[in-house]
Design a protein around this motif. Structure first.
Motif: not given
Length: 193
Positions: A24-44
């Motif tokens: 989910r947006v805001g979740e971190s796992r193994l050094g990767v944080t999901l910042i946002g989801v927009q269209g067909d891309q994610v910001r990490i």
């Protein structure tokens, strides 16, 4: 890190070659944080740096992504009627599919969906047009669908009553994630993302 699929504010992400996990947006796992989801891309954010990553893309070593890299694929052979069937699985449960490029999404009989652990109780009810006329169906999301070496995650699907549909249809919500090439009585599906 590879983005395997998107669903609202969630993304299916594989890190260090591990199995894909929903983040989910805001979740971190193994050094990767999901910042946002927009269209067909994610910001990490990874190693202190932010970047945008599209579905099927991510960071990998040059040896894994070069022109000679092997791609997952499956070769299907037409039966005597010219139809293609495929042995696959949904969430680990073995399923026999009829390949149907006319079906917008994967379509499952209720008994097969139940056997594969696809929850339909809370799934929205929708009216659909089928080859046999209009019918009620449940709109669901399949976690993992695999045919041969080709795997897709978060695949849109419909579930119909067994009397309305006797066989599972491998529709375009899965097939669009492959390159399809037909040569004679063989159909090759090569994974795109």
């Amino acid at each position: 890190m590879t983005v395997n699929g998107l669903l609202g504010d969630k993304a299916l992400i594989s890190i260090n070659g591990g199995p894909p996990k929903v983040m989910r947006v805001g979740e971190s796992r193994l050094g990767v944080t999901l910042i946002g989801v927009q269209g067909d891309q994610v910001r990490i954010e990874e190693a202190g740096q932010r970047r945008n990553v599209g579905i099927g893309l991510g960071s990998s070593s040059p040896a894994e992504s070069g022109p000679g890299a092997a791609q997952a694929k499956v070769v299907l052979t037409a039966d005597g009627r010219g139809q293609f069937t495929a042995q696959g699985d949904i969430n680990g449960a073995g399923i026999r599919f009829l390949v149907d490029t006319g079906a917008t999404v994967v379509v499952l009989p209720a008994s097969i969906a139940k056997r594969a652990g696809v929850a339909t109780d809370q799934a929205p009810l929708v009216r659909v047009s089928t080859a046999n006329g209009a019918a009620n169906a449940r709109r669901v999301m399949i976690n993992t669908l695999r045919v041969g070496g080709v795997t897709a995650h978060l695949v849109d699907a419909l579930v119909l009553e067994d009397a309305q549909l006797p066989v599972a249809l491998l529709g375009m919500s899965f097939l669009n994630r492959t390159n399809m090439r037909r040569e004679g009585d063989q159909l090759t599906l090569t994974q795109r993302y």
